[in-house]
Design an enzyme around this catalytic site. Structure first.
Site, PDB file in Angstrom:
ATOM      1  N   THR A 340       0.849  -1.185   0.000  1.00 21.63           N
ATOM      2  CA  THR A 340       0.000   0.000   0.000  1.00 21.63           C
ATOM      3  C   THR A 340       0.889   1.240   0.000  1.00 21.63           C
ATOM      4  O   THR A 340       1.877   1.302   0.729  1.00 21.63           O
ATOM      5  CB  THR A 340      -0.957   0.011   1.212  1.00 21.63           C
ATOM      6  OG1 THR A 340      -1.758   1.199   1.181  1.00 21.63           O
ATOM      7  CG2 THR A 340      -0.221  -0.058   2.522  1.00 21.63           C
ATOM      8  N   HIS A 393       2.333 -11.699  14.205  1.00 20.27           N
ATOM      9  CA  HIS A 393       3.362 -12.283  15.075  1.00 20.27           C
ATOM     10  C   HIS A 393       3.073 -13.753  15.384  1.00 20.27           C
ATOM     11  O   HIS A 393       3.959 -14.469  15.877  1.00 20.27           O
ATOM     12  CB  HIS A 393       3.450 -11.477  16.371  1.00 20.27           C
ATOM     13  CG  HIS A 393       4.794 -11.523  17.035  1.00 20.27           C
ATOM     14  ND1 HIS A 393       5.804 -12.351  16.608  1.00 20.27           N
ATOM     15  CD2 HIS A 393       5.296 -10.839  18.100  1.00 20.27           C
ATOM     16  CE1 HIS A 393       6.864 -12.185  17.379  1.00 20.27           C
ATOM     17  NE2 HIS A 393       6.580 -11.259  18.297  1.00 20.27           N
TER      18      HIS A 393
END
Length: 422
Positions: A340, A393
Site C-alpha cells: 500500500t 506475530h
C-alpha cells in the site's frame, strides 16, 4: 411466473445491497439481460435475468440489503410490456361489477358470497395485486396491516412484515425505546448530516476490526535511500516507454523487491488455516488502490514471472479498472502479500493493517530529501522514504520481519540486482 433471485456471487460473499435497478416494472427483458446492479463488499456486480418476459414486480427496492437466494423480482414469461401484472396474478374482481346488473333475487342469492368476500378480501383496502395474492397465501387480513406507503397502498413487504409474531413486535418496541434513549444522549446541538454507510465501507470497517482482534499484529520500520532507484528510473524511463509503451514507475521496483524478499522469507508469504501453516509457492501481490467508494486491493498474478514492464502494465490496468468500477471478483481474490502506498497522498509514516488472511503488508510513504550521514562521515542530501512492515506475530517472529524489511531496503538501494533477476 418466474422469480429472479440473487445468484451465488463468489467465495465468502453472501450478501449485498441493491445499488440500482437497470429496468423498471413493466419493461420487456430478454434472458441474460442485466436487471440490477448489486453492491457487494468488494465490487459492484450486475445480476442478469434467467428468463425472458415482462418484469411485473420488484420485490427489493434500491438501498435494501439482500442475500444469496433472495427473490428480488418476478417475471411473467407471457406478459406484455407496459402491463403491471400477469393474468395469473391479477385479482379476480370482475364478478363484483357484473353483480350490479343482476336482479334483486340474484343479489339476494349472492349476498352470502359477497359478505364472505368482504370478510376475506377487504376490497375497500388499497393494496397491490401482488400484496393481495401474498395475503391470501399467508391468510393475513389486509385490514390489519399498516402500509408504509405514504398513499396508503399495501405492498408485499408490508404483508410479510405483518407475519412476524408478537414477540418480534415486543423486541422491536424495546429496540425503539433503546434507540430513542441513545438518540437523546447523542443528539447534537448543531447541524449534522447522517449518511448511510455503503456496503463496501461497512465491510471494510468490519474486516479491519476483525483483523486487529484475530491477529497478533505488529509493525516494524526502516528507511530506504531512493537515490539509486530514482537515478536508474531517470536514465531508463524514456527508452522504457518507447520499448514497452508503458511508463516506468516506482511500483515495479517495490513489487520485484517484495517478491525477492518473500522468496528468502517464505513464512511472510503464508497464512494460517486451522492448526496448519500454508506456505504459498506463488507470488500474487495485492496493490492497494483508493477509490471514491473505499479501498480495494486488486492482485497482480504471478508477479515473479513478470518483468518490470509486465508489472507496470498490470498495475496500470488494474488501477484503471478500479477507478472505472470495472473490477471483477477474480481481480480481488487470492493475494499472498499486499503493498500500500500512502505516499501518494503525502503520508510520512503509518502502520498499515493486515489484509487477512495474509500475514504481511508493506507500507510505502512519501519521499523526503533529508541530510544523511554517509559511511565516510560526509553529509549528503538524499531522497529518503520510510517503509513500514505490519506482520502477524503468530506466524512471523520479529527477527524475520526485520530481516525481510532490511532485504527490501538492500534490493531497492542496489536495484541492478532486481533488473538482472527480471
Amino acid at each position: 411466473m418466474k422469480e429472479i433471485k440473487i445468484p451465488e456471487l463468489a467465495e465468502s460473499i453472501t450478501e449485498g445491497t441493491i445499488a440500482e435497478w437497470l429496468v423498471k416494472k413493466g419493461d420487456k427483458i430478454e434472458k441474460g439481460d442485466p436487471v440490477v446492479e448489486l453492491e457487494t463488499e468488494k465490487v459492484n456486480v450486475e445480476v442478469n435475468s434467467d428468463f425472458a418476459g415482462v418484469l411485473v414486480e420488484i420485490v427489493s427496492e434500491e438501498g435494501e440489503d439482500v442475500e444469496v437466494g433472495d427473490i428480488i423480482a418476478k417475471v411473467d414469461e407471457n406478459g406484455e410490456a407496459g402491463g403491471e401484472t400477469s393474468e395469473e396474478e391479477a385479482p379476480k374482481e370482475e364478478p363484483k361489477e357484473e353483480k350490479k346488473e343482476q336482479s334483486p333475487k340474484q343479489e339476494q342469492k349472492e349476498s352470502p358470497k359477497k359478505e364472505e368476500k368482504s370478510d376475506e378480501g377487504k376490497q375497500d383496502v388499497i393494496a397491490s395485486p401482488a400484496a393481495r395474492k401474498r395475503a391470501r397465501e399467508l391468510g393475513i387480513d389486509l385490514s390489519s396491516i399498516s402500509p408504509r406507503d405514504p398513499l396508503g397502498r399495501i405492498r408485499p413487504e408490508d404483508v410479510d412484515a405483518a407475519t412476524k409474531g408478537s414477540s418480534d413486535k415486543k423486541e422491536e418496541k424495546s429496540a425503539k425505546k433503546e434507540q430513542s434513549k441513545s438518540s437523546e444522549k447523542t443528539e447534537f446541538d448543531k447541524p449534522v448530516e447522517r449518511v448511510k454507510m455503503s456496503r463496501r465501507r461497512q465491510t471494510i470497517a468490519k474486516r479491519l476490526v476483525e483483523v486487529q482482534h484475530e491477529s497478533a499484529m505488529l509493525t516494524t520500520f526502516n528507511e530506504v535511500d531512493m537515490t539509486a532507484v530514482m537515478n536508474l528510473r531517470s536514465k531508463r524511463k524514456d527508452n522504457f516507454l518507447k520499448k514497452h509503451d508503458v511508463k516506468l514507475g516506482f511500483m515495479s521496483f517495490f513489487t520485484k523487491a517484495v517478491v525477492g524478499a518473500l522468496k528468502e522469507f517464505p513464512l511472510i508469504n503464508a497464512e494460517i488455516q486451522g492448526k496448519e501453516l500454508v506456505l504459498k509457492k506463488f507470488y500474487d501481490i495485492g496493490i492497494a488502490v483508493s477509490t471514491d467508494e473505499g479501498l480495494v486491493v486488486p492482485v497482480v498474478r504471478d508477479a515473479d514471472r513478470l518483468d518490470f514492464a509486465g508489472v507496470e502494465r498490470e498495475i496500470g490496468n488494474l488501477g484503471k479498472k478500479a477507478q472505472n468500477k470495472e473490477l471483477q471478483m477474480n481481480d480481488l481474490q487470492g493475494g499472498t502479500f499486499t503493498i500500500t502506498n500512502g505516499g501518494t497522498f503525502g503520508s510520512m509514516l503509518s502502520t498499515p493493517i493486515l489484509n487477512a488472511p495474509q500475514v504481511g503488508i508493506l507500507g510505502m510513504h512519501n519521499i523526503i530529501k533529508r541530510a544523511m550521514v554517509m559511511p565516510d562521515d560526509s553529509i549528503e542530501v538524499r531522497p529518503m522514504m520510510y517503509l513500514a512492515l505490519s506482520y502477524d506475530h503468530r506466524v512471523v517472529d520479529g527477527k524475520e520481519a526485520v530481516q525481510f524489511l532490511v532485504r527490501i531496503k538492500q534490493l531497492l538501494e542496489d536495484p541492478y540486482d532486481l533488473l538482472l533477476e527480471g
